[in-house]
Design an enzyme around this catalytic site. Structure first.
Site, mmCIF file in Angstrom:
data_model
loop_
_atom_site.group_PDB
_atom_site.id
_atom_site.type_symbol
_atom_site.label_atom_id
_atom_site.label_comp_id
_atom_site.label_asym_id
_atom_site.label_seq_id
_atom_site.Cartn_x
_atom_site.Cartn_y
_atom_site.Cartn_z
ATOM 1 N N LEU A 152 92.396 108.104 47.400
ATOM 2 C CA LEU A 152 92.527 109.178 46.405
ATOM 3 C C LEU A 152 91.592 108.875 45.221
ATOM 4 O O LEU A 152 92.031 108.527 44.130
ATOM 5 C CB LEU A 152 93.983 109.309 45.949
ATOM 6 C CG LEU A 152 94.325 110.601 45.199
ATOM 7 C CD1 LEU A 152 94.276 111.811 46.129
ATOM 8 C CD2 LEU A 152 95.707 110.518 44.547
ATOM 9 N N GLY A 153 90.296 109.012 45.488
ATOM 10 C CA GLY A 153 89.299 108.862 44.427
ATOM 11 C C GLY A 153 88.911 110.235 43.920
ATOM 12 O O GLY A 153 89.702 111.174 43.984
ATOM 13 N N ARG A 154 87.668 110.343 43.445
ATOM 14 C CA ARG A 154 87.219 111.622 42.873
ATOM 15 C C ARG A 154 87.234 112.735 43.906
ATOM 16 O O ARG A 154 87.697 113.844 43.642
ATOM 17 C CB ARG A 154 85.797 111.460 42.316
ATOM 18 C CG ARG A 154 85.732 110.597 41.073
ATOM 19 C CD ARG A 154 84.299 110.312 40.686
ATOM 20 N NE ARG A 154 83.670 109.426 41.656
ATOM 21 C CZ ARG A 154 82.852 108.420 41.353
ATOM 22 N NH1 ARG A 154 82.559 108.188 40.085
ATOM 23 N NH2 ARG A 154 82.311 107.673 42.285
ATOM 24 N N ILE A 155 86.729 112.447 45.108
ATOM 25 C CA ILE A 155 86.690 113.490 46.144
ATOM 26 C C ILE A 155 88.104 113.715 46.691
ATOM 27 O O ILE A 155 88.527 114.846 46.908
ATOM 28 C CB ILE A 155 85.714 113.111 47.283
ATOM 29 C CG1 ILE A 155 84.287 112.974 46.720
ATOM 30 C CG2 ILE A 155 85.750 114.147 48.395
ATOM 31 C CD1 ILE A 155 83.256 112.452 47.717
ATOM 32 N N ILE A 230 86.005 112.588 56.761
ATOM 33 C CA ILE A 230 84.796 113.050 56.068
ATOM 34 C C ILE A 230 84.164 111.883 55.313
ATOM 35 O O ILE A 230 83.310 112.080 54.462
ATOM 36 C CB ILE A 230 85.121 114.184 55.074
ATOM 37 C CG1 ILE A 230 86.271 113.773 54.169
ATOM 38 C CG2 ILE A 230 85.421 115.478 55.785
ATOM 39 C CD1 ILE A 230 86.155 114.286 52.787
ATOM 40 N N ARG A 232 83.276 107.888 56.425
ATOM 41 C CA ARG A 232 82.269 107.212 57.232
ATOM 42 C C ARG A 232 82.895 106.938 58.592
ATOM 43 O O ARG A 232 84.094 106.610 58.671
ATOM 44 C CB ARG A 232 81.876 105.863 56.593
ATOM 45 C CG ARG A 232 81.023 105.967 55.351
ATOM 46 C CD ARG A 232 79.604 106.449 55.652
ATOM 47 N NE ARG A 232 78.744 106.491 54.489
ATOM 48 C CZ ARG A 232 78.517 107.561 53.726
ATOM 49 N NH1 ARG A 232 79.111 108.706 54.009
ATOM 50 N NH2 ARG A 232 77.696 107.508 52.701
ATOM 51 N N GLU A 261 75.829 107.506 63.963
ATOM 52 C CA GLU A 261 75.163 108.811 63.815
ATOM 53 C C GLU A 261 73.666 108.682 64.057
ATOM 54 O O GLU A 261 73.079 107.677 63.634
ATOM 55 C CB GLU A 261 75.409 109.346 62.397
ATOM 56 C CG GLU A 261 76.849 109.668 62.161
ATOM 57 C CD GLU A 261 77.146 110.009 60.702
ATOM 58 O OE1 GLU A 261 76.196 110.197 59.908
ATOM 59 O OE2 GLU A 261 78.337 110.088 60.373
ATOM 60 N N HIS A 279 77.845 115.558 60.002
ATOM 61 C CA HIS A 279 77.752 114.958 58.654
ATOM 62 C C HIS A 279 77.164 115.943 57.641
ATOM 63 O O HIS A 279 76.085 115.714 57.086
ATOM 64 C CB HIS A 279 76.929 113.660 58.701
ATOM 65 C CG HIS A 279 77.193 112.766 57.520
ATOM 66 N ND1 HIS A 279 77.142 111.393 57.586
ATOM 67 C CD2 HIS A 279 77.512 113.055 56.234
ATOM 68 C CE1 HIS A 279 77.402 110.876 56.395
ATOM 69 N NE2 HIS A 279 77.637 111.864 55.559
ATOM 70 N N GLY A 281 79.048 117.164 54.932
ATOM 71 C CA GLY A 281 79.935 117.236 53.764
ATOM 72 C C GLY A 281 79.245 117.723 52.500
ATOM 73 O O GLY A 281 79.748 118.598 51.799
#
Ligand code: 8YV
Length: 321
Positions: A152-155, A230, A232, A261, A279, A281
């Site tokens: 639960l960071g900024r994104i 979303i 890695r 990837e 990828h 996002g």
């Protein structure tokens, strides 16, 4: 030929308008286009003060660029940069946080919705002419579900706000509880998986989070659970993920990122409970431009003798040499 303008190397292409801005300001070299990478490094390497772009930025590259002062990385995740070596050499690393939060969170919700409401399968159902023979199976109502956010960071917070708007219950796992949020905190990832209908990964990549999502975590999420990634590809045991989906031990998955990837495990192609994206996002025009521009602004700041805009945490206290 030696020029008066500072010289900058571009390691990987980024948003064209941003890259062209950098190319107007300085003498630049496109390492990614060089027919002989080593020859380019030998020829101009000693004069390069900054690099901009993405991809692997390692100690070998630093060795070829003895005057390097800045790595202006285009991307929020910088696990491909050898930051310890950079710090040792007095090279500052900047990344592009903040400007991609909305786009990445939007994609997270798109994937979550696609997996839960089976949008891709429903589309195929219509195109195959199956509708006249009977309706499409019912799916789960989002407002009945608990979303477990890993990171639960900024994104992650932007994802939580969007999911709340759909009526979902939010829970999360971080190393420590986040202050100022009322969502249920799980110190144990397995516990979060058990308590969640959907588990969504937003943690940074790198060795610290490699295979954080183990087979046990996926099995705890269970046959009706949905896994969304979303972050890695490395944060989940991909072989276990494929196995759990094939066996029905995990209900569904929606994946924007993969361990190798652009290679994607072929076994996933045969599964209709899986949604796959390449990828994307942060891949909107304005977001990629904002990321590219922020990297260029960091180069301008360094070479103009001004404070850098977005040094990574490890370099916050470092003054560029
Ligand atoms: C991009 C990302 O794929 O910022 C990141 O860490 O994963 C994505 O936004 C990457 O930056 C490519 O430019």
């Amino acid at each position: 030929m030696t020029t008066q303008r500072p010289e900058v190397m571009i390691t990987r292409p980024f948003y064209p308008a941003s890259m062209e801005w950098l190319e107007r300001e300085y003498t630049t070299y496109r390492l990614f286009e060089a027919p002989d990478r080593d020859a380019m490094l030998r020829e101009v390497g000693s004069r390069i003060q900054a690099i901009a772009g993405g991809g692997a930025v390692d100690a070998a590259l630093f060795g070829a660029l003895p005057a390097l002062r800045l790595v202006a990385y285009v991307g929020v995740g910088y696990e491909q940069v050898d930051v310890a070596s950079a710090v040792q050499r007095g090279i500052v690393v900047t990344n592009t946080p903040g400007v991609l939060n909305d786009a990445v969170a939007d994609l997270a919700l798109s994937l979550l919705l696609a997996a839960e409401r089976r949008i891709v399968t429903a589309d195929a159902f219509v195109r195959a002419g199956e509708w006249p023979a009977g309706g499409f199976p019912f799916t789960r109502h989002l407002g009945d579900l608990t979303l477990g956010i890993v990171g639960l960071g900024r994104i992650g917070l932007e994802v939580a706000h969007r999911a709340e708007a759909f009526g979902m219950t939010i829970a999360y796992h971080n190393r420590n509880p986040r202050s100022g949020v009322a969502y249920a905190y799980h110190s144990d990832l397995l516990g979060l998986a058990q308590a969640s209908d959907i588990l969504l990964c937003v943690v940074p990549g790198g060795s610290e989070t490699r295979h954080l999502v183990t087979e046990d975590v996926l099995r705890a999420l269970g046959p009706t659970g949905t896994f969304v990634n979303i972050a890695r590809g490395s944060v989940v045991d991909e072989a276990a993920l494929v196995r759990c989906l094939q066996e029905g031990a995990l209900g569904a998955a929606a994946l924007d990122v993969f361990d190798r990837e652009p290679a994607v495990p072929q076994e996933l192609f045969a599964l209709d409970n899986v949604v796959l994206t390449p990828h994307i996002g942060s891949a909107t025009h304005s977001t990629r431009k904002a990321m590219g521009d922020l990297a260029v602004q960091n180069v301008l700041a360094l070479l103009g003798g001004r404070p850098l805009l977005s040094p990574v945490a490890e370099c916050a206290a470092l003054t560029p040499r």
